[in-house]
Design a protein around this motif. Structure first.
Motif, mmCIF file in Angstrom:
data_model
loop_
_atom_site.group_PDB
_atom_site.id
_atom_site.type_symbol
_atom_site.label_atom_id
_atom_site.label_comp_id
_atom_site.label_asym_id
_atom_site.label_seq_id
_atom_site.Cartn_x
_atom_site.Cartn_y
_atom_site.Cartn_z
ATOM 1 N N LEU A 136 0.940 2.466 13.408
ATOM 2 C CA LEU A 136 1.422 3.466 12.467
ATOM 3 C C LEU A 136 0.456 3.520 11.288
ATOM 4 O O LEU A 136 0.392 2.576 10.492
ATOM 5 N N VAL A 137 -0.304 4.601 11.190
ATOM 6 C CA VAL A 137 -1.292 4.709 10.117
ATOM 7 C C VAL A 137 -0.649 5.234 8.843
ATOM 8 O O VAL A 137 0.295 6.005 8.871
ATOM 9 N N GLY A 138 -1.180 4.772 7.725
ATOM 10 C CA GLY A 138 -0.752 5.239 6.421
ATOM 11 C C GLY A 138 0.241 4.340 5.720
ATOM 12 O O GLY A 138 0.489 4.515 4.531
ATOM 13 N N VAL A 139 0.803 3.377 6.420
ATOM 14 C CA VAL A 139 1.755 2.445 5.811
ATOM 15 C C VAL A 139 1.371 1.037 6.238
ATOM 16 O O VAL A 139 1.244 0.758 7.422
ATOM 17 N N ARG A 140 1.180 0.171 5.243
ATOM 18 C CA ARG A 140 0.897 -1.227 5.554
ATOM 19 C C ARG A 140 2.007 -2.083 4.977
ATOM 20 O O ARG A 140 2.247 -2.087 3.770
ATOM 21 N N ALA A 180 5.999 -11.263 3.644
ATOM 22 C CA ALA A 180 7.068 -11.250 2.645
ATOM 23 C C ALA A 180 6.492 -11.414 1.241
ATOM 24 O O ALA A 180 5.648 -12.281 1.008
ATOM 25 N N GLY A 181 6.907 -10.563 0.339
ATOM 26 C CA GLY A 181 6.441 -10.625 -1.043
ATOM 27 C C GLY A 181 5.190 -9.824 -1.336
ATOM 28 O O GLY A 181 4.869 -9.578 -2.496
ATOM 29 N N GLU A 182 4.448 -9.426 -0.309
ATOM 30 C CA GLU A 182 3.258 -8.603 -0.524
ATOM 31 C C GLU A 182 3.666 -7.152 -0.759
ATOM 32 O O GLU A 182 4.676 -6.698 -0.227
ATOM 33 N N PRO A 183 2.865 -6.423 -1.528
ATOM 34 C CA PRO A 183 3.201 -5.020 -1.771
ATOM 35 C C PRO A 183 3.163 -4.196 -0.484
ATOM 36 O O PRO A 183 2.407 -4.502 0.441
ATOM 37 N N VAL A 226 10.078 5.876 -2.045
ATOM 38 C CA VAL A 226 9.989 4.837 -1.007
ATOM 39 C C VAL A 226 10.381 3.444 -1.508
ATOM 40 O O VAL A 226 10.747 2.594 -0.697
ATOM 41 N N ALA A 227 10.356 3.215 -2.801
ATOM 42 C CA ALA A 227 10.671 1.884 -3.334
ATOM 43 C C ALA A 227 12.038 1.366 -2.891
ATOM 44 O O ALA A 227 12.154 0.182 -2.541
ATOM 45 N N PRO A 228 13.094 2.180 -2.864
ATOM 46 C CA PRO A 228 14.387 1.651 -2.424
ATOM 47 C C PRO A 228 14.384 1.157 -0.968
ATOM 48 O O PRO A 228 15.212 0.332 -0.596
ATOM 49 N N LEU A 229 13.455 1.634 -0.170
ATOM 50 C CA LEU A 229 13.363 1.201 1.223
ATOM 51 C C LEU A 229 12.646 -0.139 1.362
ATOM 52 O O LEU A 229 12.701 -0.764 2.419
ATOM 53 N N CYS A 230 11.944 -0.553 0.305
ATOM 54 C CA CYS A 230 11.038 -1.698 0.392
ATOM 55 C C CYS A 230 11.566 -2.971 -0.256
ATOM 56 O O CYS A 230 10.858 -3.975 -0.300
ATOM 57 N N VAL A 262 9.630 -5.601 -3.461
ATOM 58 C CA VAL A 262 8.172 -5.669 -3.523
ATOM 59 C C VAL A 262 7.597 -4.393 -4.142
ATOM 60 O O VAL A 262 8.194 -3.320 -4.025
ATOM 61 N N PRO A 263 6.440 -4.495 -4.796
ATOM 62 C CA PRO A 263 5.806 -3.305 -5.354
ATOM 63 C C PRO A 263 5.352 -2.352 -4.241
ATOM 64 O O PRO A 263 5.143 -2.761 -3.096
#
Length: 92
Positions: A35-39, A43-46, A70-74, A77-78
């Motif tokens: 899946l390109v565009g999202v890394r 755990a704990g990494e942005p 997108v932050a609420p989905l993550c 983490v930043p």
């Protein structure tokens, strides 16, 4: 989580497409595909999001909106947004 982040980001009208970046590092490996565009790191990494934007809105504004969406989905983490390119044509 990577698929949900990708779907939310791609749905934004200023996003032309998701992009893995110059060296292809902005990607998540899922069973049987990449899946390109999202890394999504350890755990704990942005969470990192790579996008190509239509140049019809201010880039900082779009990045801020994407981060907020997108932050609420993550979790806690930043979220880092990388604009890898822009497109200036009006074709969508």
């Amino acid at each position: 989580m990577a698929e949900r982040v990708a779907a939310v980001a791609a749905a934004h009208p200023a996003v032309a497409r998701l992009d893995a970046g110059e060296f292809g590092a902005l990607a998540t490996y899922l069973p049987g595909r990449r899946l390109v565009g999202v890394r999504i790191g350890e755990a704990g990494e942005p969470v990192e999001l790579g996008v190509v934007l239509h140049l019809d809105r201010p880039i900082p504004e779009v990045a801020q909106v994407l981060r907020r969406q997108v932050a609420p989905l993550c979790g806690a983490v930043p979220v880092n947004i990388t604009v890898t390119d822009v497109v200036t044509d009006d074709r969508r």
